[in-house]
Design a protein around this motif. Sequence first.
Motif, short mmCIF file in Angstrom:
data_model
loop_
_atom_site.label_atom_id
_atom_site.label_comp_id
_atom_site.label_asym_id
_atom_site.label_seq_id
_atom_site.Cartn_x
_atom_site.Cartn_y
_atom_site.Cartn_z
N GLN A 33 7.39 23.07 93.33
CA GLN A 33 7.35 24.05 92.24
C GLN A 33 7.94 25.39 92.69
N ARG A 34 7.64 25.77 93.91
CA ARG A 34 8.17 27.04 94.42
C ARG A 34 9.68 26.94 94.65
N ALA A 35 10.14 25.79 95.10
CA ALA A 35 11.58 25.60 95.26
C ALA A 35 12.29 25.65 93.92
N ALA A 36 11.70 25.02 92.90
CA ALA A 36 12.32 25.01 91.58
C ALA A 36 12.49 26.42 91.02
N ALA A 37 11.57 27.32 91.38
CA ALA A 37 11.66 28.69 90.88
C ALA A 37 12.92 29.40 91.38
N LEU A 38 13.53 28.89 92.45
CA LEU A 38 14.75 29.50 93.01
C LEU A 38 16.01 28.99 92.32
N GLN A 39 15.87 27.98 91.47
CA GLN A 39 16.99 27.39 90.74
C GLN A 39 18.13 26.98 91.68
N PRO A 40 17.83 26.13 92.66
CA PRO A 40 18.87 25.70 93.61
C PRO A 40 19.85 24.72 92.98
N GLN A 41 21.02 24.60 93.59
CA GLN A 41 21.98 23.60 93.16
C GLN A 41 21.47 22.19 93.46
N VAL A 96 3.42 23.42 103.99
CA VAL A 96 3.16 24.87 103.88
C VAL A 96 3.26 25.20 102.39
N PRO A 97 2.17 25.05 101.65
CA PRO A 97 2.25 25.00 100.20
C PRO A 97 2.29 26.34 99.47
N LEU A 98 1.95 27.43 100.14
CA LEU A 98 1.75 28.67 99.39
C LEU A 98 2.84 29.70 99.62
N ILE A 99 4.00 29.27 100.11
CA ILE A 99 5.11 30.19 100.25
C ILE A 99 5.46 30.77 98.88
N GLU A 100 5.52 32.08 98.79
CA GLU A 100 5.83 32.72 97.51
C GLU A 100 7.33 32.60 97.22
N PRO A 101 7.69 32.33 95.97
CA PRO A 101 9.12 32.26 95.63
C PRO A 101 9.88 33.52 96.04
N ALA A 102 9.24 34.67 95.90
CA ALA A 102 9.91 35.93 96.27
C ALA A 102 10.23 35.95 97.76
N THR A 103 9.32 35.43 98.58
CA THR A 103 9.55 35.39 100.03
C THR A 103 10.67 34.41 100.36
N ALA A 124 7.19 37.45 106.51
CA ALA A 124 6.32 37.16 105.37
C ALA A 124 5.31 38.28 105.22
N ALA A 125 5.03 38.65 103.98
CA ALA A 125 4.11 39.75 103.73
C ALA A 125 2.66 39.35 103.95
N ASP A 126 2.36 38.07 103.81
CA ASP A 126 0.98 37.61 103.83
C ASP A 126 0.88 36.38 104.71
N GLU A 127 -0.02 36.40 105.64
CA GLU A 127 -0.22 35.26 106.53
C GLU A 127 -0.51 33.98 105.76
N THR A 128 -1.26 34.09 104.67
CA THR A 128 -1.69 32.90 103.93
C THR A 128 -0.51 32.09 103.43
N GLU A 129 0.56 32.76 103.01
CA GLU A 129 1.67 32.02 102.40
C GLU A 129 2.49 31.23 103.40
N VAL A 130 2.27 31.41 104.70
CA VAL A 130 3.04 30.66 105.68
C VAL A 130 2.16 29.75 106.53
N LEU A 131 0.89 29.64 106.20
CA LEU A 131 0.01 28.77 106.97
C LEU A 131 0.25 27.31 106.60
N GLY A 132 0.39 26.47 107.62
CA GLY A 132 0.57 25.05 107.41
C GLY A 132 -0.76 24.32 107.47
N VAL A 133 -0.72 23.06 107.07
CA VAL A 133 -1.91 22.20 107.06
C VAL A 133 -1.69 21.05 108.03
N ASN A 134 -2.53 20.99 109.06
CA ASN A 134 -2.45 19.91 110.03
C ASN A 134 -3.77 19.17 110.21
#
Length: 464
Positions: free
Chosen positions: A38-46, A106-113, A219-229
Amino acid sequence: MALNVVIMAAGKGTRMRSARPKVLHTLAGQSLLQHVLQRAAALQPQRTLVITGHEAEQVERHVSATAPEVRCVRQQPQLGTGHAVLQASPALDASAGTTLILNGDVPLIEPATAQALATACGGERLALLTVTLDDPTGYGRIVRSADGTQVQAIVEHKDASEAQRAIREVYTGMMAAPTAALQRWVAALKNDNAQQEYYLTDIVAMAVAEGVPVVAASAADETEVLGVNSPAQLADLERRLQRRQAQALLEAGVRLADPARFDQRGTLACGQDVEIDVNCLFEGTVSLGDGVRVGANCVIRNATIAAGAVIHPFTHIDGDKDGVTVGEGALIGPFARLRPGAVLGREVHIGNFVEVKNSTLANGAKANHLAYLGDATVGERVNYGAGSITANYDGANKHRTVIGADVHVGSNCVLIAPVTLGEGGTIGGGSTISKDTPPGQLTVARARQVSLGGWTRPKKAPKP
């Protein structure tokens, strides 16, 4: 800016100790991978590519169901992050000057970031997304020049020296690179390291050697780059996300009795002066009108609740695909259950242990105790007695019950559908109704009460 997005989703996730692929574990009601898509789609990639590997077919089915426009590329066997991108390299859109690499766990990366990272690349530079962590264990360290202005390398935790492990600026696993250069670099990777894997991070040294600028976006916020292991990390990220969502609601004026005991797994729209008590769960798409009050321990999924309605504690509302609608000023619960297709008008009362499914209740109708309404159309001001049910299923098909306005249904009645109760009629308690009833009349359908003299209650036989 033309853009490719590559999402890494091939890993096994051994520390999750689960048969389910790691990227398909859920966060706030959606898979980790779905959040990233969903976050990738917000960037409208080719073009967006998902690299699969472990349980590839299962992951690919999920991608097909949630983002059918996305293409999957398999990595078999899994020989490291660089090897993963190498598999995707031939499928990249060559006309897109920048390729953005994201992680499926890493699910919470913000589209703006993510957009800022792609912009930092600009099709000319290698851009790395970094963050400074108090505990950088497990992350690749950012090694800079002596003056700190240039990124010289990323060193994986497993290969880092003690001095390098003391570095707190880490690589998040996300980067943006010029597409043509990325294709050339991953083709030249070697596996001469402790794990004998092809590390994507080794392209940093290649860029430096070629004189390609290597820049870092933070990244502005640690939470948006935390991965799940691990399950523990997933649980931690869930609470971080729920706190973020709760804070947004508080800032919008919603009164949460305790933000730490609130869960939103979907979208929640709230009007003014909404009050939500503790331990409530909202799933799917939920709308709460002005002045709605939700009591403790409620579960609400795919529902629209109009202004002034009160949802008493322990109520379960599940609209599923058909939705549930609750009218203005309605009183629901406690311990009520509204199922798909329930449509309640203004000031409808649904009391304790009442279940409503695929039924419409007009303004002012009441079913206050221990009742079931399924496949029913209920008129205005109907009073539906305790213990009464609509027998809507004949073993093969569902049938509808129509109850006219101002009907009073006594306690413990069975309405065998299809049947219509005429307006203003009364159904005597304990009746089994299998034929239409006339308006304005009392209808009773039960055996005459008799008392039998001389009857004795059976007794147990004496033990031998």
